[in-house]
Design a protein around this motif. Structure first.
Motif: not given
Length: 341
Positions: A205-210, A213-214, A216-221, A243-244
């Motif tokens: 459940a690593n939405a913030m870490a990803l 890293h990228h 921009q906000r990432v949506i987990l599948d 956080c960024k």
């Protein structure tokens, strides 16, 4: 600066406690660092969530409170909104997924809120709550992505800086949607920029870490639900912006490590944390071991203790794996006739 001033003038203490900062003596001796627990599990609803909910609701105008509030939550945020509504004398509707354990929705109901069980998944529940908010003119209280909610959670950081007498190396914060870590970072980085703010997430459940890293906000599948208090597919827009700029990094930990930390806190304080509540401590231990910290002061936020009783068996078993007195042996075989032989 606006977050700093708003945190300093927050009214969360109408409902929240100034939670204690306690030394974990056994764990400190084992790790060789001074591990301090910020006991947010001792709040009236056994979670920090009432801080943000109340701070936002206390700023609403009388005519808005008269129309009532609504939120969608599977647990701690729901109880925070319900308690805030009771304190402020307004009507509250709490939408919860139909899969919510009875102990959680009964706790919300006892606080005087109207509970509506709707949707198999949280996304359906949230869609219902937002639609009903428009239809009935209610104010929707988000769980993390709102400046007033972030400000309320930031009072945790204010207390840590006031309570910590010696030099502080790092604060470890559980991360779901990012409201708690964004609020803490907004305060701490303004008054004590040398203190590292480290988020901790389950590895599934690593939405913030990803997202960090990228860039921009990432949506987990999909997202693992073991630590359901932080099981979020997408972090908030405002929380990610903060956080960024302010967070120093994110540690990912396994279910085994979370359960081992749950056991550590029980042996220290005779308190049973929910998985999300023990998350920060698991991250603190992993970080201190990886970087070889010795003699430093670190704080881990024990964010909640709304444990489902039925999950205790799983936590107990995995804790043994996390501390490595036991191992789980597994193998993979092709799915076909004769493969078991």
């Amino acid at each position: 600066m606006c977050y700093l001033t708003n945190i300093l003038s927050s009214k969360v203490y109408d409902v929240a406690n100034d939670s204690p900062l306690e030394l974990a003596t056994k764990l400190s001796k084992r790790l060789g660092v001074e591990v301090w627990l910020k006991r947010e599990d001792l709040q009236p609803v056994f979670s920090f969530k009432l801080r943000g909910a109340y701070n936002m609701m206390a700023k609403l105008k009388k005519e808005q409170l008269d129309r009532g509030v609504i939120c969608s939550s599977a647990g701690n945020h729901a109880q925070g909104v319900a308690l805030a509504a009771k304190k402020l004398g307004c009507n509250a509707v709490i939408a919860m997924p139909v899969t919510t354990p009875e102990i959680k929705w009964q706790s919300v109901k006892k606080l005087g809120a109207t509970v509506v069980l709707v949707g198999d998944a949280y996304d359906e529940t949230q869609a219902y709550a937002k639609k009903r908010a428009i239809e009935e003119g209610r104010i929707f209280i988000p769980p993390f992505d709102h400046p007033d909610v972030i400000t309320g959670q930031g009072t945790v950081g204010m207390e840590i800086i006031r309570q910590m007498k010696g030099p502080l190396t790092a604060i470890f914060v559980p991360v779901g949607g990012g409201g708690l870590i964004a609020g803490i970072a907004a305060y701490v980085k303004r008054v004590a920029p040398e203190v590292k703010i480290i988020g901790v997430e389950p590895s599934d459940a690593n939405a913030m870490a990803l997202s960090l890293h990228h860039g921009q906000r990432v949506i987990l599948d999909k997202v693992g639900g073991f630590a359901d208090g932080v099981a979020v597919k997408e972090v908030g827009e405002e929380t990610f912006r903060l956080c960024k700029e302010l967070v120093d990094g994110v540690v990912l930990v396994s279910h085994d490590a979370i359960c081992a930390s749950t056991r550590d806190v029980f042996e220290e304080k005779r308190c049973i944390l929910e998985p999300a509540g023990a998350l920060a401590l698991a991250g603190a231990e992993a970080y201190c071991k990886f970087y070889g910290l010795k003699g430093d002061n670190v704080v881990a936020i024990t964010s909640g203790a709304n444990m489902d009783f039925d999950k205790l068996t799983v936590v107990t078993e995995l804790a043994k794996v996390g501390r490595q007195p036991e191992a789980v042996i597994a193998t993979v075989m092709p799915e076909g006739p004769g493969s078991l032989n």
